[in-house]
Design an enzyme around this catalytic site. Structure first.
Site, PDB file in Angstrom:
ATOM      1  N   GLY A 229       0.797  -1.213   0.000  1.00 44.69           N
ATOM      2  CA  GLY A 229       0.000   0.000   0.000  1.00 44.69           C
ATOM      3  C   GLY A 229       0.829   1.260   0.000  1.00 44.69           C
ATOM      4  N   SER A 230       1.993   1.202   0.651  1.00 44.48           N
ATOM      5  CA  SER A 230       2.872   2.371   0.675  1.00 44.48           C
ATOM      6  C   SER A 230       3.450   2.651  -0.704  1.00 44.48           C
ATOM      7  CB  SER A 230       4.007   2.149   1.687  1.00 44.48           C
ATOM      8  OG  SER A 230       3.490   1.969   2.991  1.00 44.48           O
TER       9      SER A 230
ATOM     10  N   SER B 274       6.487   3.289   5.096  1.00 45.38           N
ATOM     11  CA  SER B 274       6.069   1.972   5.590  1.00 45.38           C
ATOM     12  C   SER B 274       4.989   2.185   6.630  1.00 45.38           C
ATOM     13  CB  SER B 274       7.248   1.216   6.201  1.00 45.38           C
ATOM     14  OG  SER B 274       6.809   0.074   6.915  1.00 45.38           O
TER      15      SER B 274
ATOM     16  N   LYS C   4       6.196 -13.680   6.148  1.00 40.26           N
ATOM     17  CA  LYS C   4       7.010 -12.797   6.986  1.00 40.26           C
ATOM     18  C   LYS C   4       7.616 -13.552   8.158  1.00 40.26           C
ATOM     19  CE  LYS C   4       4.734  -8.381   5.976  1.00 40.26           C
ATOM     20  NZ  LYS C   4       3.929  -7.271   6.528  1.00 40.26           N
TER      21      LYS C   4
ATOM     22  N   ARG D 202      -3.477  -1.612   3.355  1.00 42.20           N
ATOM     23  CA  ARG D 202      -4.232  -1.367   2.130  1.00 42.20           C
ATOM     24  C   ARG D 202      -5.477  -0.528   2.378  1.00 42.20           C
ATOM     25  NH1 ARG D 202      -5.009  -6.494   3.927  1.00 42.20           N
ATOM     26  NH2 ARG D 202      -7.118  -7.381   3.968  1.00 42.20           N
TER      27      ARG D 202
ATOM     28  N   THR E   3       8.567  -2.908   7.625  1.00 46.57           N
ATOM     29  CA  THR E   3       8.742  -3.599   6.349  1.00 46.57           C
ATOM     30  C   THR E   3      10.233  -3.768   6.079  1.00 46.57           C
ATOM     31  OG1 THR E   3       6.734  -2.512   5.563  1.00 46.57           O
ATOM     32  CG2 THR E   3       8.134  -3.578   3.909  1.00 46.57           C
TER      33      THR E   3
ATOM     34  N   SER F 131       3.502   0.081   8.704  1.00 40.71           N
ATOM     35  CA  SER F 131       3.826  -0.558   9.979  1.00 40.71           C
ATOM     36  C   SER F 131       5.115  -0.014  10.570  1.00 40.71           C
ATOM     37  CB  SER F 131       3.968  -2.070   9.790  1.00 40.71           C
ATOM     38  OG  SER F 131       5.118  -2.371   9.010  1.00 40.71           O
TER      39      SER F 131
ATOM     40  N   GLU G  32      -5.988  -9.336  -2.136  1.00 40.68           N
ATOM     41  CA  GLU G  32      -5.889  -9.330  -0.680  1.00 40.68           C
ATOM     42  C   GLU G  32      -7.242  -9.422   0.013  1.00 40.68           C
ATOM     43  OE1 GLU G  32      -2.741  -7.110   1.445  1.00 40.68           O
ATOM     44  OE2 GLU G  32      -2.484  -6.044  -0.459  1.00 40.68           O
TER      45      GLU G  32
ATOM     46  N   HIS H 159       1.154  -4.468 -27.525  1.00 43.94           N
ATOM     47  CA  HIS H 159       2.373  -4.904 -28.198  1.00 43.94           C
ATOM     48  C   HIS H 159       2.778  -6.319 -27.804  1.00 43.94           C
ATOM     49  CE1 HIS H 159       3.385  -0.935 -29.960  1.00 43.94           C
ATOM     50  NE2 HIS H 159       2.665  -0.505 -28.932  1.00 43.94           N
TER      51      HIS H 159
END
Length: 354
Positions: free
Chosen positions: A56-57, A98, A346, A150, A103, A100, A236, A252
């Site tokens: 989201g960032s 970020s 994570k 998000r 990240t 949070s 998500e 293309h």
């Protein structure tokens, strides 16, 4: 099906619908944060801007990149990596974003920016990023926490945009922000769960995308990042796949990949995002492309932005995509809030030391 309010509530125990409904208020609060930004960096002090972040960032940074493309006289680059490009130096403004503050790619890029002697500003709710930036003497824009990243696009985007104004990179955007709040306040009354399917564009489009593979098409320089946002929100929130691409590049290459296998192509439901600032040739390309895929894909849906200002029109398209992703979650009976696979990833990465 989407007129069943009880089903919607049951599938949304963490209140993601409410978070999306509150976006106009979030943008208002973010605007107040932006107005209070006070930095000693000026446009003449820098020759480029690098916004480093993920998820989201990064979308917030990318939206700024597109928004300022014909106003900002220095290049704006979005970095989604552990390291920064070699051209980052003392004349570069690096904005580490970020939500949070933890990240790992952004924290690594922050350290790289320090090593390269860049000017640094952090945008975060807290975490390690805020701790490090304050300790190192860099300016920190602190935004409210408590949301999924998000669902915090207003906080990730508006202060960043206001920062560009404060530095002198672009003209004031106050009128555009105020119009955006008004447009979204109107749209949420059309898209909210209480509005029945026959009067609710978000619900009707969701039903077309349900049990299909959403393919979101935007246009370079206008709706490209919005198409990416739609894709990310669907993945998500509804926990189902979606893909995006951009005109004219897709003409293309990707357009040729619409001949086989027919049973898979028949599940493609295309959404084309339109804006009044689209290049005329790309608008023509969209029309020709629709004719080329007619009868091959499940369907093509034209969605048009709403509003006078560029900012309001951008967010009008973003907002519809957010609601569609939530209604898809309802139909798939998935709670839109948890992102379990990201959490697992994570945790596994945290177990592995360099």
């Amino acid at each position: 099906m989407l007129n069943n309010l009880e089903m919607i509530v049951q599938n949304d125990p963490s209140g993601m619908f409410q978070a999306v409904y509150n976006l106009p208020e979030q943008i208002q609060k973010a605007y107040e944060i932006g107005k209070n930004i006070s930095v000693d960096i000026k446009a003449e002090d820098i020759d480029k801007v690098v916004i480093t972040g993920l998820g989201g960032s990064a979308i917030g940074g990318n939206l700024v990149r597109v928004f300022v493309i014909d106003q900002c006289k220095v290049p704006v680059i979005v970095n989604r990596d552990y390291v920064l490009p070699v051209y980052v130096n003392s004349k570069t403004l690096v904005i580490a974003s970020s939500y949070s503050g933890n990240t790992e790619e952004t924290l690594s890029a922050y350290q790289d920016a320090k090593t390269k002697g860049a000017k640094i500003i952090a945008i975060t709710t807290g975490g390690k990023l805020k701790e490090m930036a304050e300790k190192d003497g860099y300016y920190v824009i602190t935004i409210p926490g408590g949301l999924q990243p998000r669902a915090a696009l207003g906080y990730s985007f508006i202060p960043l945009l206001m920062l560009f104004v404060k530095i002198g990179l672009i003209p004031p955007v106050d009128d555009q922000i105020e119009e955006t709040i008004k447009v979204l306040s109107d749209l949420r009354e059309r898209y909210k769960p209480e509005v029945p399917e026959e009067k609710n564009l978000a619900k009707r489009l969701t039903l077309k995308l349900w049990n299909k593979l959403p393919i979101i098409y935007g246009i370079s320089g206008t709706t490209e990042v919005i198409a990416e946002r739609w894709k990310g929100q669907i993945c998500e929130n509804s926990k189902s796949p979606a893909y995006f691409n951009v005109f004219s590049e897709l003409n293309h290459n990707e357009i040729v990949g619409t001949e086989s296998p027919k049973h898979i192509l028949g599940l493609f439901e295309i959404v084309m995002l339109h804006d009044i600032e689209d290049h005329k040739r790309n608008a023509i390309r969209m029309d020709i492309t629709k004719d080329l895929v007619k009868g091959i894909v499940s369907g093509v849906n034209d969605i048009y932005s709403i509003g006078n200002s560029r900012l309001a029109r951008m967010f009008s398209l973003i907002y519809l995509g957010d609601y569609v992703s939530l209604y898809l979650a309802t139909l798939y009976q998935n709670d839109p809030t948890p992102v379990k696979k990201i959490d697992i990833l994570k945790n596994k990465l945290a177990e592995i030391k360099d």
